[in-house]
Design a protein around this motif. Structure first.
Motif, PDB file in Angstrom:
ATOM      1  N   LEU A  69      20.996 -32.681 -71.122  1.00 12.46           N
ATOM      2  CA  LEU A  69      20.905 -33.174 -69.748  1.00 12.46           C
ATOM      3  C   LEU A  69      19.461 -33.179 -69.267  1.00 12.46           C
ATOM      4  O   LEU A  69      18.981 -34.173 -68.701  1.00 12.46           O
ATOM      5  CB  LEU A  69      21.757 -32.302 -68.819  1.00 12.46           C
ATOM      6  N   ILE A  70      18.756 -32.083 -69.502  1.00 12.12           N
ATOM      7  CA  ILE A  70      17.363 -31.981 -69.077  1.00 12.12           C
ATOM      8  C   ILE A  70      16.518 -33.054 -69.742  1.00 12.12           C
ATOM      9  O   ILE A  70      15.766 -33.786 -69.078  1.00 12.12           O
ATOM     10  CB  ILE A  70      16.798 -30.583 -69.398  1.00 12.12           C
ATOM     11  N   GLU A  71      16.649 -33.181 -71.048  1.00 13.37           N
ATOM     12  CA  GLU A  71      15.802 -34.116 -71.786  1.00 13.37           C
ATOM     13  C   GLU A  71      16.138 -35.569 -71.464  1.00 13.37           C
ATOM     14  O   GLU A  71      15.248 -36.427 -71.417  1.00 13.37           O
ATOM     15  CB  GLU A  71      15.922 -33.844 -73.282  1.00 13.37           C
ATOM     16  N   GLY A 101      22.208 -17.393 -55.876  1.00 10.50           N
ATOM     17  CA  GLY A 101      23.514 -17.061 -56.412  1.00 10.50           C
ATOM     18  C   GLY A 101      24.080 -18.036 -57.425  1.00 10.50           C
ATOM     19  O   GLY A 101      25.281 -17.996 -57.724  1.00 10.50           O
ATOM     20  N   TYR A 102      23.246 -18.898 -57.994  1.00  2.00           N
ATOM     21  CA  TYR A 102      23.725 -19.841 -58.994  1.00  2.00           C
ATOM     22  C   TYR A 102      23.545 -19.276 -60.401  1.00  2.00           C
ATOM     23  O   TYR A 102      22.517 -18.702 -60.713  1.00  2.00           O
ATOM     24  CB  TYR A 102      22.966 -21.170 -58.906  1.00  2.00           C
ATOM     25  N   GLU A 103      24.556 -19.470 -61.240  1.00  2.00           N
ATOM     26  CA  GLU A 103      24.412 -19.123 -62.647  1.00  2.00           C
ATOM     27  C   GLU A 103      23.678 -20.250 -63.366  1.00  2.00           C
ATOM     28  O   GLU A 103      23.670 -21.391 -62.908  1.00  2.00           O
ATOM     29  CB  GLU A 103      25.790 -18.913 -63.288  1.00  2.00           C
ATOM     30  N   ILE A 104      23.049 -19.917 -64.487  1.00  2.00           N
ATOM     31  CA  ILE A 104      22.433 -20.948 -65.319  1.00  2.00           C
ATOM     32  C   ILE A 104      23.557 -21.780 -65.917  1.00  2.00           C
ATOM     33  O   ILE A 104      24.363 -21.285 -66.699  1.00  2.00           O
ATOM     34  CB  ILE A 104      21.583 -20.333 -66.437  1.00  2.00           C
ATOM     35  N   SER A 105      23.614 -23.049 -65.529  1.00  2.00           N
ATOM     36  CA  SER A 105      24.718 -23.902 -65.940  1.00  2.00           C
ATOM     37  C   SER A 105      24.339 -25.361 -65.744  1.00  2.00           C
ATOM     38  O   SER A 105      23.266 -25.669 -65.218  1.00  2.00           O
ATOM     39  CB  SER A 105      25.972 -23.587 -65.101  1.00  2.00           C
ATOM     40  N   LEU A 106      25.233 -26.251 -66.154  1.00  2.00           N
ATOM     41  CA  LEU A 106      25.003 -27.673 -65.924  1.00  2.00           C
ATOM     42  C   LEU A 106      24.902 -27.969 -64.432  1.00  2.00           C
ATOM     43  O   LEU A 106      24.110 -28.820 -64.009  1.00  2.00           O
ATOM     44  CB  LEU A 106      26.134 -28.505 -66.550  1.00  2.00           C
ATOM     45  N   LYS A 107      25.689 -27.262 -63.625  1.00  2.47           N
ATOM     46  CA  LYS A 107      25.654 -27.477 -62.178  1.00  2.47           C
ATOM     47  C   LYS A 107      24.297 -27.113 -61.606  1.00  2.47           C
ATOM     48  O   LYS A 107      23.695 -27.894 -60.853  1.00  2.47           O
ATOM     49  CB  LYS A 107      26.743 -26.647 -61.492  1.00  2.47           C
ATOM     50  N   SER A 108      23.798 -25.925 -61.948  1.00  3.00           N
ATOM     51  CA  SER A 108      22.502 -25.514 -61.398  1.00  3.00           C
ATOM     52  C   SER A 108      21.383 -26.386 -61.957  1.00  3.00           C
ATOM     53  O   SER A 108      20.372 -26.615 -61.288  1.00  3.00           O
ATOM     54  CB  SER A 108      22.226 -24.040 -61.697  1.00  3.00           C
ATOM     55  N   CYS A 109      21.571 -26.903 -63.179  1.00  5.49           N
ATOM     56  CA  CYS A 109      20.574 -27.800 -63.760  1.00  5.49           C
ATOM     57  C   CYS A 109      20.505 -29.103 -62.978  1.00  5.49           C
ATOM     58  O   CYS A 109      19.413 -29.614 -62.688  1.00  5.49           O
ATOM     59  CB  CYS A 109      20.920 -28.071 -65.219  1.00  5.49           C
ATOM     60  N   LYS A 110      21.658 -29.651 -62.614  1.00  6.38           N
ATOM     61  CA  LYS A 110      21.683 -30.890 -61.833  1.00  6.38           C
ATOM     62  C   LYS A 110      21.037 -30.683 -60.462  1.00  6.38           C
ATOM     63  O   LYS A 110      20.306 -31.550 -59.965  1.00  6.38           O
ATOM     64  CB  LYS A 110      23.130 -31.380 -61.671  1.00  6.38           C
ATOM     65  N   ILE A 111      21.284 -29.525 -59.862  1.00 10.75           N
ATOM     66  CA  ILE A 111      20.659 -29.222 -58.569  1.00 10.75           C
ATOM     67  C   ILE A 111      19.156 -29.103 -58.739  1.00 10.75           C
ATOM     68  O   ILE A 111      18.377 -29.624 -57.929  1.00 10.75           O
ATOM     69  CB  ILE A 111      21.251 -27.920 -57.984  1.00 10.75           C
TER      70      ILE A 111
END
Length: 225
Positions: A69-71, A101-111
């Motif tokens: 996702l990042i790349e 309060g966000y875990e390292i995840s696809l959700k926090s990555c999108k944010i």
């Protein structure tokens, strides 16, 4: 908006009003309605240098979707992903984890990708202004890493032995490790002596900010083209 995020999409550029509304929505939904507080909190994470060795390398094995996702989002017009841009996003994720309060995840990555895209200028200006203030007070301290940590990070970022860089062109400038000079970043950077070759490659001064580990990387420029 960052050009390298826009470049891989066919999205119609947003108007100033649309951007302003989106910024307000992100601030209210994800940053507790306070951009300045986020900038202050993120400033402490901004200098972290071990993103690739501590996060990206393990994620490639254990969470490949996150790296993908990042790349995908950070590819430039030439299909390249620069270490600095990845580090910017991951360090925002670290701020979200530590303070929101966000875990390292696809959700926090999108944010984090949204925040990086919408507030890049705000983050850079806040960082620059506070570094300048600290320098004036002789209070600025860069969080140092060891030589071993720096070389580990360079390798995780993609530094390779020069003999293994198949597209190596001696006429161009290269980022070279100060710790082990056999290692270079696998990209041919433009310098003053070869502007006339018609290369569209990035100039070395920009390259240092995109792929160098501060204090542990130097530019190797050939004396003649």
């Amino acid at each position: 908006m960052k050009h390298y995020i826009m470049s891989h999409t066919k999205t119609i550029p947003k108007t100033k009003r649309e951007l302003k509304n989106e910024r307000v929505q992100v601030i209210n939904k994800y940053l507790d309605g306070n951009l300045l507080r986020f900038l202050r909190r993120h400033y402490k994470q901004y200098h972290y240098k071990m993103v690739f060795s501590k996060y990206i390398k393990p994620w490639r094995k254990n969470n490949p979707d996150l790296v993908r996702l990042i790349e995908t989002c950070l590819k430039d017009r030439n299909g390249l992903v620069w270490p600095k841009h990845v580090s910017d996003v991951v360090n925002i994720m670290r701020t979200l984890e530590k303070h929101y309060g966000y875990e390292i995840s696809l959700k926090s990555c999108k944010i984090a990708l949204m925040i990086d895209d919408l507030f890049e200028v705000d983050i850079c200006e806040y960082h620059r202004e506070h570094v300048q203030k600290s320098l004036l007070k002789d209070a600025f301290q860069l969080r140092n890493i060891t030589r071993d940590q720096a070389l580990k990070e360079q390798k995780a970022m993609g530094f390779v032995k020069a003999i293994n860089f198949e597209d190596h062109d001696w006429r161009f400038a290269h980022l070279q490790s100060n710790i082990d000079n056999r290692y270079i970043y696998p990209y041919n950077f433009v310098h003053d002596l070869i502007y006339n070759v018609g290369s569209k490659n990035i100039i070395y001064q920009i390259g240092m900010s995109l792929a160098g580990v501060p204090g542990f990387t130097r530019i190797n420029i050939p004396k003649k083209a």
